[in-house]
Structures are given as structure tokens and as C-alpha cells.
Design a protein around this motif. Structure first.
Motif, PDB file in Angstrom:
ATOM      1  N   LEU A 124      43.843  39.892  50.302  1.00  0.00           N
ATOM      2  CA  LEU A 124      43.347  38.795  51.128  1.00  0.00           C
ATOM      3  C   LEU A 124      43.365  37.479  50.356  1.00  0.00           C
ATOM      4  O   LEU A 124      42.741  37.360  49.303  1.00  0.00           O
ATOM      5  CB  LEU A 124      41.925  39.097  51.597  1.00  0.00           C
ATOM      6  N   LYS A 125      44.074  36.487  50.893  1.00  0.00           N
ATOM      7  CA  LYS A 125      44.093  35.153  50.303  1.00  0.00           C
ATOM      8  C   LYS A 125      43.216  34.184  51.091  1.00  0.00           C
ATOM      9  O   LYS A 125      42.752  33.186  50.553  1.00  0.00           O
ATOM     10  CB  LYS A 125      45.526  34.618  50.242  1.00  0.00           C
ATOM     11  N   PHE A 126      43.026  34.470  52.368  1.00  0.00           N
ATOM     12  CA  PHE A 126      42.129  33.655  53.189  1.00  0.00           C
ATOM     13  C   PHE A 126      41.609  34.516  54.334  1.00  0.00           C
ATOM     14  O   PHE A 126      42.186  35.551  54.679  1.00  0.00           O
ATOM     15  CB  PHE A 126      42.852  32.425  53.742  1.00  0.00           C
ATOM     16  N   LEU A 127      40.492  34.088  54.900  1.00  0.00           N
ATOM     17  CA  LEU A 127      39.928  34.752  56.068  1.00  0.00           C
ATOM     18  C   LEU A 127      39.586  33.686  57.094  1.00  0.00           C
ATOM     19  O   LEU A 127      39.013  32.644  56.763  1.00  0.00           O
ATOM     20  CB  LEU A 127      38.668  35.542  55.691  1.00  0.00           C
ATOM     21  N   ARG A 128      39.949  33.954  58.337  1.00  0.00           N
ATOM     22  CA  ARG A 128      39.693  32.987  59.405  1.00  0.00           C
ATOM     23  C   ARG A 128      38.196  32.871  59.688  1.00  0.00           C
ATOM     24  O   ARG A 128      37.462  33.852  59.593  1.00  0.00           O
ATOM     25  CB  ARG A 128      40.409  33.415  60.685  1.00  0.00           C
ATOM     26  N   ARG A 149      40.325  32.028  48.024  1.00  0.00           N
ATOM     27  CA  ARG A 149      40.101  30.724  47.406  1.00  0.00           C
ATOM     28  C   ARG A 149      38.958  29.962  48.072  1.00  0.00           C
ATOM     29  O   ARG A 149      38.174  29.302  47.406  1.00  0.00           O
ATOM     30  CB  ARG A 149      41.381  29.877  47.475  1.00  0.00           C
ATOM     31  N   LYS A 150      38.893  30.050  49.400  1.00  0.00           N
ATOM     32  CA  LYS A 150      37.892  29.299  50.152  1.00  0.00           C
ATOM     33  C   LYS A 150      36.985  30.257  50.914  1.00  0.00           C
ATOM     34  O   LYS A 150      37.397  31.351  51.297  1.00  0.00           O
ATOM     35  CB  LYS A 150      38.571  28.325  51.114  1.00  0.00           C
ATOM     36  N   ASN A 171      39.709  34.003  43.495  1.00  0.00           N
ATOM     37  CA  ASN A 171      40.188  32.724  42.955  1.00  0.00           C
ATOM     38  C   ASN A 171      39.350  31.560  43.479  1.00  0.00           C
ATOM     39  O   ASN A 171      39.858  30.464  43.709  1.00  0.00           O
ATOM     40  CB  ASN A 171      41.661  32.509  43.325  1.00  0.00           C
ATOM     41  N   ILE A 172      38.064  31.787  43.649  1.00  0.00           N
ATOM     42  CA  ILE A 172      37.166  30.786  44.223  1.00  0.00           C
ATOM     43  C   ILE A 172      36.889  29.692  43.197  1.00  0.00           C
ATOM     44  O   ILE A 172      36.488  29.976  42.067  1.00  0.00           O
ATOM     45  CB  ILE A 172      35.849  31.448  44.660  1.00  0.00           C
TER      46      ILE A 172
END
Length: 359
Positions: A124-128, A149-150, A171-172
Motif C-alpha cells: 500500500l502506497k496510499f489509501l483513499r 506516505r500520507k 514512509n510517513i
């Protein structure tokens, strides 16, 4: 068997018992029979174990009333809105060690009874935003070992029951006052080994009852005085293995907990009077305790590198003060001497030059 049959006194009794058995089978039958191929299912506990079976999609054939689904160590790549919509009674969902890189918005919307969701070790690189909508009873969310990251997806009002949050080893790089704004029940926050460099004001303003904050192994070199302001039940704050060279006493004094353990080991401390005064103030504050204080070592200046703060003692600050005083006096004397010399030279020039003297 014969002793059991002696209890049956009439055909009516036998029919009644058979009816009870039939009703029982109707109730448990789907749980017993509805089990995907290759999986192991337990009718009593409602546990469906499909771990490490090579599945690329969520398998069909599971009863809608199961309690625990384990799909870890498979080859899943995405979760759609259809993947788990039938499992309204599910309490535990384990999806760790897959290759999941995409989760649809509202993918878990119908799972209002879910307590634990494990998504560790995925891609997972991002989650909606809205991906966790509907999880009003979720208490434990595990997102460790991904590439997130976010954290905008956490700004979700339905996560008000969440108590334990695992975000370590992602990677936060930033947190803000909205990150945990709706996580009012939060107790444990795991943020170890990310890329955080600063702790800004009011990060936990929506989670004032958080008890354990783990920030080990980041790159934190700056903390606002209001980073942990008004935290009422903070029991441990772990800042080991960061890039702190100095700290502001107000950052810790603003913690309102009755007793907080501070972990500050393996930071590149710049040992000077200011740092020593800060740690002395912490020692004198009843609700704060530095764990393993005797192991905190100086990184700078070079002459005290690897010397522990405890070993320096109060003499270090006295010596530094004396050194500064000596330097100050030396500078003042040098300036005064220079002024006197300049004035003496000026007068000599005036005496040696009648023209200048007459003027």
C-alpha cells in the motif's frame, strides 16, 4: 447408545428429538458446510483459515455469519467493494503478507462489527479517504510494513472506537493536527521507523487520552512546545534513535499526564549548559521520568563525545560558565587595551606635530 435410547419412552419423544437435531443442523449447517476448498473452518468458533493457500482473489463459499477470516500469506492484490460486503458479523479480518496495493473506497462499509483489521506487510502506497468508513467498532488497525506516505485516510469520523494503530515502517514524513482529529479513543500509536523530521503543534489534539506514542527510529530533530500539549494519560513517549541534539523543556512540561516515561536514548545530543539545565528541570518534574538516563551520551562537542550526560555532572556546566567568563573578560581586557593604545598613539601624534597641536 443403548442407555440414551432408554430415555425415549414413545415415538413422539423420538420425533421431538429428531426435530431438535434438524433445527440444530439448520442453524449450524451453513457454518459447517460453507467452507472454501483448501481452507479449514471451525463451526464452533466461526473461524475460516485460508492462510497461505495461493489465493489471488477472496475465495467464495464462506458463510456470511463467520467471525474470523484469515487470508494472510496469499497473493491478493486488491480489495473491492464486493470482496467482503456479505460479512456483516465479522469481528477479525487478517490480510497480512499479501500484495495488496489498492483498496476501493467503502470496501469495508458493511462490516460494522469488525474489531481487528490486519493489513501489515502489503504494498500500500496510499489509501483513499473513506476507505474505512463504516468501521464504527474497529479497535485495532494494523498497517505496518507498507509504503504509506500520507495519512489523510485517518481523518474519518467512523473511526471513533479505534484504540490501537500500527503505522510503523512506512514512509510517513509529516503529521498535522488533522491526522488523528477523529480518533478520540486512541490509546496506542506505533509510528516507529518512518521519515518524520518534526513534531508540530497539536498533533494529538483530537486524541488527548492516548497512552503510548512510539516514534523510535525516525529523523526527528525538532519538536514544538505544543506537540504533546494537554495529553492527559500519556504513559510512555519513545523518541529513541532520532536526530535530537537539544530539546525544549516546555515540550515535556505541557504533558498533563500523572506519570510519563520518556525514552530519549541514541540521539546526537549537543551537550552544553542549556541541555543540562533542561534535563535537570525534567528530573525535578514529578510526572516525568527519563528511562535509561544513565545511557544518554553526548555527540558534540568533540571533547565530550560518547561521555554520558550523567558522567558530566554539574561540574561541566560550571566549567563551561567559567570558560565563557574567562573568554568574556579576556575580550573586554583586549578591547580596553586596544582603546587605551589607540588613545595613547593619538596623543603622541598630536605632540609630535606642532601643526596638529595648534589646530
Amino acid at each position: 447408545m443403548s442407555s440414551w435410547l432408554t430415555l425415549v419412552e414413545s415415538p413422539e419423544d423420538m420425533i421431538f428429538i429428531l426435530e431438535l437435531v434438524y433445527i440444530f443442523l439448520l442453524l449450524v449447517g451453513p457454518t459447517v458446510c460453507l467452507c472454501p476448498n483448501q481452507c479449514a473452518c471451525n463451526a464452533v468458533s466461526g473461524f475460516v483459515n485460508c492462510r497461505e493457500k495461493g489465493f489471488t482473489n477472496v475465495p467464495g463459499g464462506m458463510g456470511a455469519d463467520v467471525d474470523y477470516i484469515n487470508l494472510g500469506n496469499n497473493n491478493l492484490t486488491k480489495i473491492t467493494t464486493q470482496s467482503f460486503q456479505r460479512f456483516r458479523r465479522l469481528h477479525y479480518l487478517t490480510l497480512d503478507n499479501n500484495h495488496i496495493s489498492d483498496i476501493a473506497e467503502l470496501a469495508f462499509e458493511n462490516m460494522r462489527e469488525l474489531r481487528v483489521l490486519n493489513l501489515q506487510w502489503n504494498s500500500l502506497k496510499f489509501l483513499r479517504k473513506g476507505v474505512f468508513r463504516g468501521l464504527i467498532n474497529l479497535q485495532d488497525l494494523r498497517l505496518s510494513y507498507n509504503s504509506l506516505r500520507k495519512l489523510g485516510f485517518l481523518n474519518e469520523e467512523d473511526l471513533y472506537s479505534l484504540q490501537t494503530l500500527y503505522l510503523d515502517r512506512n514512509n510517513i514524513s509529516t503529521l498535522n493536527s488533522l491526522t488523528f482529529a477523529h480518533l478520540h479513543s486512541l490509546k496506542f500509536v506505533h509510528l516507529e521507523y518512518n521519515r518524520l523530521s518534526a513534531m508540530e503543534d497539536g498533533i494529538f489534539s483530537g486524541s488527548l487520552d492516548v497512552e503510548h506514542v512510539l516514534l523510535t527510529g525516525n529523523k526527528i530533530n525538532r519538536m514544538s512546545p505544543a506537540s504533546f500539549k494537554d495529553l492527559r494519560t500519556l504513559r510512555s513517549l519513545n523518541l529513541d534513535v532520532n536526530q535530537l541534539s537539544s530539546v525544549n523543556f516546555e515540550t515535556f512540561r505541557n504533558i498533563k499526564s500523572r506519570y510519563t516515561n520518556l525514552y530519549l536514548d541514541s540521539n546526537p545530543w549537543h551537550c552544553d549548559c542549556d541541555l543540562q539545565r533542561t534535563f535537570n528541570k525534567i528530573h525535578l518534574t514529578k510526572n516525568l521520568h527519563i528511562v535509561r538516563y544513565e545511557e544518554l551520551a553526548c555527540h558534540k562537542p568533540g571533547e565530550v563525545r560518547n561521555v554520558t550526560l550523567k558522567a558530566l555532572g554539574t561540574n561541566f556546566c560550571v566549567a563551561e560558565t567559567v570558560t565563557i567568563l574567562v573568554i568574556t573578560i579576556t575580550v573586554v581586557v583586549a578591547v580596553v587595551a586596544a582603546v587605551v593604545t589607540t588613545e595613547r598613539n593619538r596623543r603622541q601624534r598630536m605632540q609630535n606635530s606642532p601643526h596638529i597641536a595648534s589646530i
